[in-house]
Scaffold this active site. Structure first.
Site, PDB file in Angstrom:
ATOM      1  N   GLU A  10       1.129  26.890  -7.013  1.00 13.56           N
ATOM      2  CA  GLU A  10       2.025  27.841  -7.688  1.00 13.56           C
ATOM      3  C   GLU A  10       1.250  28.555  -8.783  1.00 13.56           C
ATOM      4  O   GLU A  10       0.481  27.931  -9.515  1.00 13.56           O
ATOM      5  CB  GLU A  10       3.224  27.116  -8.314  1.00 13.56           C
ATOM      6  N   TYR A 138      15.673  18.830  -8.044  1.00 14.60           N
ATOM      7  CA  TYR A 138      15.392  18.153  -9.320  1.00 14.60           C
ATOM      8  C   TYR A 138      15.525  16.640  -9.159  1.00 14.60           C
ATOM      9  O   TYR A 138      16.636  16.098  -9.246  1.00 14.60           O
ATOM     10  CB  TYR A 138      16.368  18.685 -10.390  1.00 14.60           C
ATOM     11  N   HIS A 142      19.277  18.276 -12.285  1.00 10.47           N
ATOM     12  CA  HIS A 142      19.217  19.512 -13.076  1.00 10.47           C
ATOM     13  C   HIS A 142      19.944  19.271 -14.403  1.00 10.47           C
ATOM     14  O   HIS A 142      21.003  18.638 -14.419  1.00 10.47           O
ATOM     15  CB  HIS A 142      19.874  20.658 -12.300  1.00 10.47           C
TER      16      HIS A 142
HETATM   17  P1  FAD Z   1      21.076  26.046  -8.587  1.00 15.06           P
HETATM   18  O1  FAD Z   1      20.665  25.458  -7.311  1.00 15.06           O
HETATM   19  O2  FAD Z   1      22.092  27.160  -8.558  1.00 15.06           O
HETATM   20  O3  FAD Z   1      21.644  24.858  -9.513  1.00 15.06           O
HETATM   21  C1  FAD Z   1      21.837  25.035 -10.910  1.00 15.06           C
HETATM   22  C2  FAD Z   1      22.866  24.023 -11.403  1.00 15.06           C
HETATM   23  O4  FAD Z   1      24.154  24.381 -10.917  1.00 15.06           O
HETATM   24  C3  FAD Z   1      22.625  22.600 -10.918  1.00 15.06           C
HETATM   25  O5  FAD Z   1      23.057  21.733 -11.937  1.00 15.06           O
HETATM   26  C4  FAD Z   1      23.547  22.476  -9.702  1.00 15.06           C
HETATM   27  O6  FAD Z   1      23.923  21.141  -9.446  1.00 15.06           O
HETATM   28  C5  FAD Z   1      24.728  23.302 -10.178  1.00 15.06           C
HETATM   29  N1  FAD Z   1      25.501  23.927  -9.100  1.00 15.06           N
HETATM   30  C6  FAD Z   1      25.047  24.490  -7.959  1.00 15.06           C
HETATM   31  N2  FAD Z   1      26.074  25.003  -7.253  1.00 15.06           N
HETATM   32  C7  FAD Z   1      27.195  24.794  -7.967  1.00 15.06           C
HETATM   33  C8  FAD Z   1      28.572  25.070  -7.781  1.00 15.06           C
HETATM   34  N3  FAD Z   1      29.016  25.717  -6.679  1.00 15.06           N
HETATM   35  N4  FAD Z   1      29.467  24.691  -8.741  1.00 15.06           N
HETATM   36  C9  FAD Z   1      29.052  24.047  -9.849  1.00 15.06           C
HETATM   37  N5  FAD Z   1      27.749  23.722 -10.085  1.00 15.06           N
HETATM   38  C10 FAD Z   1      26.851  24.098  -9.156  1.00 15.06           C
HETATM   39  N6  FAD Z   1      12.929  29.906 -12.904  1.00 15.06           N
HETATM   40  C11 FAD Z   1      12.570  31.196 -13.027  1.00 15.06           C
HETATM   41  O7  FAD Z   1      13.143  31.941 -13.832  1.00 15.06           O
HETATM   42  N7  FAD Z   1      11.539  31.723 -12.277  1.00 15.06           N
HETATM   43  C12 FAD Z   1      10.864  30.976 -11.361  1.00 15.06           C
HETATM   44  O8  FAD Z   1       9.958  31.480 -10.711  1.00 15.06           O
HETATM   45  C13 FAD Z   1      11.232  29.605 -11.197  1.00 15.06           C
HETATM   46  N8  FAD Z   1      10.623  28.821 -10.285  1.00 15.06           N
HETATM   47  C14 FAD Z   1      11.035  27.529 -10.104  1.00 15.06           C
HETATM   48  C15 FAD Z   1      10.425  26.757  -9.115  1.00 15.06           C
HETATM   49  C16 FAD Z   1      10.816  25.434  -8.910  1.00 15.06           C
HETATM   50  C17 FAD Z   1      10.158  24.616  -7.830  1.00 15.06           C
HETATM   51  C18 FAD Z   1      11.843  24.871  -9.715  1.00 15.06           C
HETATM   52  C19 FAD Z   1      12.257  23.436  -9.529  1.00 15.06           C
HETATM   53  C20 FAD Z   1      12.469  25.649 -10.699  1.00 15.06           C
HETATM   54  C21 FAD Z   1      12.075  26.977 -10.900  1.00 15.06           C
HETATM   55  N9  FAD Z   1      12.685  27.781 -11.868  1.00 15.06           N
HETATM   56  C22 FAD Z   1      12.301  29.103 -12.013  1.00 15.06           C
HETATM   57  C23 FAD Z   1      13.706  27.233 -12.772  1.00 15.06           C
HETATM   58  C24 FAD Z   1      15.151  27.444 -12.242  1.00 15.06           C
HETATM   59  O9  FAD Z   1      15.445  28.823 -12.176  1.00 15.06           O
HETATM   60  C25 FAD Z   1      16.111  26.742 -13.219  1.00 15.06           C
HETATM   61  O10 FAD Z   1      15.923  25.346 -13.174  1.00 15.06           O
HETATM   62  C26 FAD Z   1      17.571  27.104 -13.065  1.00 15.06           C
HETATM   63  O11 FAD Z   1      18.279  26.582 -14.186  1.00 15.06           O
HETATM   64  C27 FAD Z   1      18.225  26.525 -11.809  1.00 15.06           C
HETATM   65  O12 FAD Z   1      17.882  27.212 -10.700  1.00 15.06           O
HETATM   66  P2  FAD Z   1      18.288  26.649  -9.230  1.00 15.06           P
HETATM   67  O13 FAD Z   1      17.966  27.695  -8.276  1.00 15.06           O
HETATM   68  O14 FAD Z   1      17.756  25.295  -9.035  1.00 15.06           O
HETATM   69  O15 FAD Z   1      19.899  26.576  -9.465  1.00 15.06           O
END
Ligand code: FAD
Length: 286
Positions: A10, A138, A142
């Site tokens: 990455e 996570y 998360h």
């Molecule tokens: P989601 O999958 O949407 O989850 C976020 C939270 O919401 C979790 O607690 C989940 O349990 C909860 N949730 C999901 N669906 C629902 C629902 N329907 N109702 C209620 N709760 C729900 N950030 C950046 O800005 N740029 C990047 O390039 C970047 N790269 C990353 C790469 C990796 C491998 C990882 C692990 C993280 C990265 N992040 C990046 C950070 C990420 O954007 C944050 O951790 C963000 O807060 C969560 O994104 P997610 O896509 O995992 O969210």
């Protein structure tokens, strides 16, 4: 045939004001290591993604000939903006997206189009089904989740929306990863889970990380490295790299699907880890 794990990297786009020279040079060094793919992070509301993430993904894919994955956090984007990014990625032939919600930034109101990564994944699947979509996960839950049951339930919904694989947040305790993997399987999540590994090479990096990833647990062995070499940067770097290699050897011998190395744009780190673990990632004979 024996299972062969992947080794991928990455990188993150630098501040556009600083220019791309340094990151392009780092990428050329990483090219020699023939990673399975290189993913490019994306700014959540700060930089224009087409000038940063898309441009670097283009260079990796078309100039270096290495598959690239563009990260896409969507909480501050509209559907129209996401469509434009999909078109830009289509034009350069990059069809792999790490679909993310992105962090909520204090005092900045999210747009209404994508509340969770799952919304983005469903949108891409409708708009451009030929894209391969990867999701984030996570092992230590998360930070927004009230508990791991809730987090894994939402993860299952996310995978069912269309993720072909998952990449984990970094972790320092492999047992946490194995436990998470097992819980995912019990929840019916069967896509490959790539383990995110970040070699710690200086104390400031470690402290910064601990401030931003408050959910990450530090094993005693790891904390001892930070304490013992607090004033000895050279030894801290050596011990941090050795720790990451040790984690990778353990993960590979326990049949991890792949290692995704958080390189911090540092080709020496990628090079060190690659050389120390190279034979673990060689395609095995039938
Ligand atoms: P989601 O999958 O949407 O989850 C976020 C939270 O919401 C979790 O607690 C989940 O349990 C909860 N949730 C999901 N669906 C629902 C629902 N329907 N109702 C209620 N709760 C729900 N950030 C950046 O800005 N740029 C990047 O390039 C970047 N790269 C990353 C790469 C990796 C491998 C990882 C692990 C993280 C990265 N992040 C990046 C950070 C990420 O954007 C944050 O951790 C963000 O807060 C969560 O994104 P997610 O896509 O995992 O969210």
């Amino acid at each position: 045939m024996a299972h062969t794990p992947s080794l991928s990297f990455e990188i993150f786009p630098p501040n556009p004001a600083a220019g791309n020279e340094k990151i392009l040079s780092a990428l050329r060094h990483m090219q020699d290591l023939a990673p399975h793919f290189i993913s490019v992070t994306a700014s959540n509301n700060k930089y224009n993604l087409e000038d940063t993430t898309v441009r670097l993904a283009d260079y990796i894919h078309n100039d270096l000939g290495i598959p690239s994955i563009a990260h896409l956090p969507a909480i501050y984007l509209t559907k129209e903006e996401v469509t434009n990014i999909l078109v830009a990625l289509d034009q350069i032939g990059v069809h792999n997206i790490l679909a993310l919600r992105g962090d909520r930034i204090p005092n900045i109101t999210p747009r209404e189009d994508f509340h969770y990564a799952t919304d983005l994944i469903s949108f891409i699947k409708d708009e451009a089904p030929h894209f391969d979509i990867i999701g984030a996960c996570y092992p230590e839950s998360h930070p927004d989740s009230p508990n791991q049951v809730s987090d894994i339930k939402h993860l299952k919904t996310k995978v069912d929306a269309g993720c072909s694989s998952l990449v984990t947040q970094l972790f320092f305790d492999n047992e946490v990863f194995y436990d998470f993997q097992e819980k995912c399987l019990l929840a019916g999540i069967e896509v490959p889970i790539l383990a995110g590994i970040m070699p710690i090479i200086n104390r400031n990096q470690a402290l910064r990380l601990l401030n931003t990833c408050e959910n990450i647990r530090l094993p005693r062995k790891f904390r001892a490295i930070l304490d013992k070499y607090e004033h000895d940067p050279e030894s801290l770097r050596a011990a941090g790299l050795a720790y990451a290699v040790d984690q990778i050897v353990d993960l590979v011998t326990q049949d991890v699907a792949g290692i995704h190395l958080y390189t911090m744009n540092n080709p020496q780190v990628a090079n060190y880890i690659h050389h120390a673990t190279y034979s673990l990632f060689k395609h095995s004979a039938v």
